[in-house]
Design an enzyme around this catalytic site. Structure first.
Site, PDB file in Angstrom:
ATOM      1  N   GLY A  91      -8.746  10.825   0.457  1.00  0.00           N
ATOM      2  CA  GLY A  91      -9.306   9.971  -0.590  1.00  0.00           C
ATOM      3  C   GLY A  91     -10.150   8.887   0.049  1.00  0.00           C
ATOM      4  N   ALA A  92     -11.476   9.044  -0.070  1.00  0.00           N
ATOM      5  CA  ALA A  92     -12.388   8.120   0.606  1.00  0.00           C
ATOM      6  C   ALA A  92     -12.971   7.096  -0.364  1.00  0.00           C
ATOM      7  CB  ALA A  92     -13.504   8.912   1.283  1.00  0.00           C
ATOM      8  N   MET A 104     -12.448   3.137  -2.250  1.00  0.00           N
ATOM      9  CA  MET A 104     -12.478   1.796  -1.646  1.00  0.00           C
ATOM     10  C   MET A 104     -11.230   1.544  -0.790  1.00  0.00           C
ATOM     11  SD  MET A 104     -13.933  -0.214  -4.930  1.00  0.00           S
ATOM     12  CE  MET A 104     -14.137  -1.808  -4.167  1.00  0.00           C
ATOM     13  N   TRP A 105     -10.073   1.962  -1.278  1.00  0.00           N
ATOM     14  CA  TRP A 105      -8.838   1.640  -0.556  1.00  0.00           C
ATOM     15  C   TRP A 105      -8.618   2.576   0.623  1.00  0.00           C
ATOM     16  CZ3 TRP A 105      -6.500  -2.015   1.214  1.00  0.00           C
ATOM     17  CH2 TRP A 105      -5.123  -2.149   1.384  1.00  0.00           C
ATOM     18  N   ARG A 153     -13.117  14.752  -1.622  1.00  0.00           N
ATOM     19  CA  ARG A 153     -13.384  16.052  -2.288  1.00  0.00           C
ATOM     20  C   ARG A 153     -14.885  16.351  -2.296  1.00  0.00           C
ATOM     21  NH1 ARG A 153     -12.469  14.293  -8.626  1.00  0.00           N
ATOM     22  NH2 ARG A 153     -13.060  12.128  -8.250  1.00  0.00           N
ATOM     23  N   LYS A 173       2.224  -4.117 -12.003  1.00  0.00           N
ATOM     24  CA  LYS A 173       1.415  -5.342 -12.100  1.00  0.00           C
ATOM     25  C   LYS A 173       0.006  -5.058 -12.611  1.00  0.00           C
ATOM     26  CE  LYS A 173      -1.255  -4.480  -8.519  1.00  0.00           C
ATOM     27  NZ  LYS A 173      -2.683  -4.220  -8.577  1.00  0.00           N
ATOM     28  N   THR A 216      -3.602 -10.004  -8.054  1.00  0.00           N
ATOM     29  CA  THR A 216      -4.392  -9.207  -8.991  1.00  0.00           C
ATOM     30  C   THR A 216      -4.672  -9.972 -10.283  1.00  0.00           C
ATOM     31  OG1 THR A 216      -3.185  -7.347  -8.057  1.00  0.00           O
ATOM     32  CG2 THR A 216      -4.570  -6.870  -9.913  1.00  0.00           C
ATOM     33  N   SER A 221     -10.256  -7.895  -9.003  1.00  0.00           N
ATOM     34  CA  SER A 221      -9.380  -6.838  -9.508  1.00  0.00           C
ATOM     35  C   SER A 221     -10.048  -6.111 -10.670  1.00  0.00           C
ATOM     36  CB  SER A 221      -8.057  -7.436  -9.977  1.00  0.00           C
ATOM     37  OG  SER A 221      -7.454  -6.597 -10.937  1.00  0.00           O
ATOM     38  N   ASN A 271      -8.507  -4.137 -12.761  1.00  0.00           N
ATOM     39  CA  ASN A 271      -7.635  -4.235 -13.943  1.00  0.00           C
ATOM     40  C   ASN A 271      -7.845  -5.568 -14.662  1.00  0.00           C
ATOM     41  OD1 ASN A 271      -5.892  -1.727 -13.936  1.00  0.00           O
ATOM     42  ND2 ASN A 271      -5.766  -2.379 -11.803  1.00  0.00           N
ATOM     43  N   GLU A 298      -6.310   1.535 -12.587  1.00  0.00           N
ATOM     44  CA  GLU A 298      -5.154   2.401 -12.875  1.00  0.00           C
ATOM     45  C   GLU A 298      -4.340   1.916 -14.073  1.00  0.00           C
ATOM     46  OE1 GLU A 298      -4.653   5.232 -11.570  1.00  0.00           O
ATOM     47  OE2 GLU A 298      -4.924   5.253  -9.389  1.00  0.00           O
TER      48      GLU A 298
HETATM   49  N1  LIG Z   1      -9.203  -0.954  -4.082  1.00  0.00           N
HETATM   50  C1  LIG Z   1      -8.139  -1.709  -3.870  1.00  0.00           C
HETATM   51  O1  LIG Z   1      -8.283  -2.909  -3.663  1.00  0.00           O
HETATM   52  C2  LIG Z   1      -6.774  -1.124  -3.885  1.00  0.00           C
HETATM   53  C3  LIG Z   1      -6.501   0.073  -4.521  1.00  0.00           C
HETATM   54  N2  LIG Z   1      -5.228   0.558  -4.549  1.00  0.00           N
HETATM   55  C4  LIG Z   1      -4.898   1.816  -5.216  1.00  0.00           C
HETATM   56  O2  LIG Z   1      -5.463   2.885  -4.468  1.00  0.00           O
HETATM   57  C5  LIG Z   1      -5.859   3.950  -5.336  1.00  0.00           C
HETATM   58  C6  LIG Z   1      -7.327   4.249  -5.096  1.00  0.00           C
HETATM   59  O3  LIG Z   1      -8.046   3.078  -5.404  1.00  0.00           O
HETATM   60  P1  LIG Z   1      -9.585   2.900  -4.981  1.00  0.00           P
HETATM   61  O4  LIG Z   1      -9.813   3.473  -3.635  1.00  0.00           O
HETATM   62  O5  LIG Z   1      -9.914   1.504  -5.209  1.00  0.00           O
HETATM   63  O6  LIG Z   1     -10.268   3.806  -6.097  1.00  0.00           O
HETATM   64  P2  LIG Z   1     -11.649   4.566  -6.003  1.00  0.00           P
HETATM   65  O7  LIG Z   1     -11.984   4.896  -7.414  1.00  0.00           O
HETATM   66  O8  LIG Z   1     -12.604   3.798  -5.175  1.00  0.00           O
HETATM   67  O9  LIG Z   1     -11.278   5.901  -5.200  1.00  0.00           O
HETATM   68  C7  LIG Z   1     -10.457   6.897  -5.723  1.00  0.00           C
HETATM   69  C8  LIG Z   1     -10.554   8.089  -4.830  1.00  0.00           C
HETATM   70  O10 LIG Z   1      -9.724   9.126  -5.366  1.00  0.00           O
HETATM   71  C9  LIG Z   1     -10.467  10.347  -5.318  1.00  0.00           C
HETATM   72  N3  LIG Z   1      -9.999  11.272  -6.349  1.00  0.00           N
HETATM   73  C10 LIG Z   1      -9.817  11.033  -7.662  1.00  0.00           C
HETATM   74  N4  LIG Z   1      -9.437  12.162  -8.284  1.00  0.00           N
HETATM   75  C11 LIG Z   1      -9.380  13.140  -7.344  1.00  0.00           C
HETATM   76  C12 LIG Z   1      -9.057  14.523  -7.361  1.00  0.00           C
HETATM   77  N5  LIG Z   1      -8.715  15.140  -8.485  1.00  0.00           N
HETATM   78  N6  LIG Z   1      -9.109  15.188  -6.203  1.00  0.00           N
HETATM   79  C13 LIG Z   1      -9.446  14.574  -5.055  1.00  0.00           C
HETATM   80  N7  LIG Z   1      -9.761  13.271  -4.977  1.00  0.00           N
HETATM   81  C14 LIG Z   1      -9.729  12.570  -6.105  1.00  0.00           C
HETATM   82  C15 LIG Z   1     -11.912   9.919  -5.570  1.00  0.00           C
HETATM   83  O11 LIG Z   1     -12.822  10.889  -5.146  1.00  0.00           O
HETATM   84  C16 LIG Z   1     -11.978   8.656  -4.723  1.00  0.00           C
HETATM   85  O12 LIG Z   1     -12.247   8.952  -3.386  1.00  0.00           O
HETATM   86  C17 LIG Z   1      -5.551   3.466  -6.754  1.00  0.00           C
HETATM   87  O13 LIG Z   1      -4.316   3.990  -7.158  1.00  0.00           O
HETATM   88  C18 LIG Z   1      -5.480   1.954  -6.611  1.00  0.00           C
HETATM   89  O14 LIG Z   1      -4.632   1.367  -7.586  1.00  0.00           O
HETATM   90  C19 LIG Z   1      -4.207  -0.094  -3.937  1.00  0.00           C
HETATM   91  C20 LIG Z   1      -4.429  -1.269  -3.282  1.00  0.00           C
HETATM   92  C21 LIG Z   1      -5.731  -1.870  -3.201  1.00  0.00           C
HETATM   93  O1  LIG Z   2      -3.997  -3.279  -6.229  1.00  0.00           O
HETATM   94  C1  LIG Z   2      -4.899  -4.028  -5.954  1.00  0.00           C
HETATM   95  C2  LIG Z   2      -4.703  -5.242  -5.142  1.00  0.00           C
HETATM   96  O2  LIG Z   2      -3.452  -5.257  -4.530  1.00  0.00           O
HETATM   97  C3  LIG Z   2      -6.257  -3.768  -6.473  1.00  0.00           C
HETATM   98  O3  LIG Z   2      -6.306  -4.177  -7.788  1.00  0.00           O
HETATM   99  P1  LIG Z   2      -7.304  -3.443  -8.798  1.00  0.00           P
HETATM  100  O4  LIG Z   2      -6.969  -1.987  -8.742  1.00  0.00           O
HETATM  101  O5  LIG Z   2      -7.022  -4.082 -10.134  1.00  0.00           O
HETATM  102  O6  LIG Z   2      -8.696  -3.730  -8.330  1.00  0.00           O
END
Ligand SMILES: NC(=O)C1=CN([C@@H]2O[C@H](COP(=O)(O)OP(=O)(O)OC[C@H]3O[C@@H](n4cnc5c(N)ncnc54)[C@H](O)[C@@H]3O)[C@@H](O)[C@H]2O)C=CC1
Ligand SMILES: O=C(CO)COP(=O)(O)O
Length: 305
Positions: free
Chosen positions: A10-11, A13-14, A34, A165, A222, A228, A230, A255
């Site tokens: 999963g590439a 942001m996180w 993907r 949260k 958050t 954030s 959300n 989410e």
């Molecule tokens: N961005 C942040 O600050 C933080 C995010 N998170 C959590 O991490 C998770 C990902 O968040 P982000 O990276 O920010 O979201 P994002 O939307 O930037 O990335 C999501 C990734 O999941 C992949 N994906 C989605 N459906 C898919 C599928 N069916 N098959 C393969 N890959 C798939 C997408 O291609 C993408 O690479 C979330 O659950 C989020 O709550 C947790 C902490 C911090």
């Molecule tokens: O989980 C997060 C920070 O810990 C990121 O929050 P958001 O998904 O709401 O951007």
């Protein structure tokens, strides 16, 4: 620490941010998306650590692919997704445990807005597992002067803190969007935490985990940051934008939108009162206005704290 081979699944942001943190510590990181050229099979084949940061909707399909691939018998799976499975209401670690058999699963969660970490600002997180040795190994891989990593033995509590949260962050965005003030925000977050603890302890998580970084810590980060997604959803709903329009413009995944419905489904079945989450649910499905949601919460019958 000897360099470790990490496959980041999963590439977004996180996933990209976590990959960079490990790479800065000298580890060998392969990022799988993907949409990329490299196959998932190639990416995970030699990896000692498989780290999943796909959004919740991707967890089940990706985990079922990994289940059918050859991976190292001593591999550790780290899950960083904050969501709930709509089919079963279970957390991502449950799905991953099923996919990787008796290999250790570690949950990574905390107050970790990726944009701040990308800027090199200091942050702390939690890695939790029933296999404490695996949690310590992951702690060593990510720890640095900018990223302080704590271990924890309650993976479910850590995972639920980060997940629940997000629902409160939508409510907090509404609170700020309506300019309700600091007292209202403090009341919302405190009662929101009580709600998280009520359902989390029924789920089997430990109450004290919710007072740590992955619970209260992530709630504070958050619910108080326009970074954030959300929070942005709630803020913009309070500014009279429609949900489809907000989501179309959002950078990445919020989410909490899907989590709310799954959470309310579980709360109904377990007969657990979740008044704030309930109003967020009505707001998201368009059956109430932000002001009416506020009135419904303030007008509830009087009760002891
Ligand atoms: N961005 C942040 O600050 C933080 C995010 N998170 C959590 O991490 C998770 C990902 O968040 P982000 O990276 O920010 O979201 P994002 O939307 O930037 O990335 C999501 C990734 O999941 C992949 N994906 C989605 N459906 C898919 C599928 N069916 N098959 C393969 N890959 C798939 C997408 O291609 C993408 O690479 C979330 O659950 C989020 O709550 C947790 C902490 C911090
Ligand atoms: O989980 C997060 C920070 O810990 C990121 O929050 P958001 O998904 O709401 O951007």
């Amino acid at each position: 620490m000897a360099p470790t081979r990490l496959a980041v699944i999963g590439a977004g942001m996180w996933g990209s941010t976590l990959g960079q943190l490990a790479a800065h510590n000298g580890h060998h990181v392969s990022l799988w998306s993907r949409h990329g050229d490299r196959s998932l099979a190639e990416t995970v084949a030699d990896a000692e650590i498989l780290l999943s940061a796909v959004s919740m909707k991707g967890v089940r399909p990706v985990a079922s692919q990994v289940r059918d691939l050859p991976i190292r018998p001593d591999a550790i799976l780290v899950t960083a997704t904050k969501g709930l499975d709509p089919e079963t209401t279970c957390t991502p670690s449950t799905i991953w445990q099923d996919a990787v058999g008796d290999r250790p699963v570690v949950v990574l969660a905390g107050p970790n807005l990726s944009k701040e970490i990308q800027q090199g600002l200091p942050a702390a997180t939690v890695v939790a597992s029933t296999d404490f040795g695996a949690a310590e190994r992951v702690q060593g891989i990510f720890s640095s002067m900018d990223f302080r990593v704590y271990t924890n033995r309650d993976p479910l509590g850590v995972e639920l803190g980060g997940t629940l949260k997000n629902v409160m962050a939508i409510a907090a965005g509404v609170c700020d969007g309506l300019q309700l003030g600091t007292n209202a925000k403090a009341a919302l977050l405190t009662r929101g935490l009580a709600e998280m603890i009520r359902i989390g302890s029924d789920w089997g998580a430990q109450v004290e985990t919710f007072y740590g970084l992955s619970g209260l810590g992530d709630l504070l980060a958050t619910c108080n940051s326009p970074l954030s997604r959300n929070y942005q959803v709630g803020y913009q709903l309070a500014r009279d934008r429609g949900l489809p329009e907000i989501l179309a413009d959002l950078e990445g995944t919020a989410e909490g939108v899907n989590t709310t419905a799954v959470l309310l489904d579980r709360a109904r079945r377990r007969d657990i009162s979740m008044p704030i989450s309930y109003q967020v649910g009505l707001l998201l499905d368009g059956s109430i206005t932000p002001k009416a949601a506020l009135e419904a919460l303030m007008g509830r019958e009087s009760k002891p704290e």
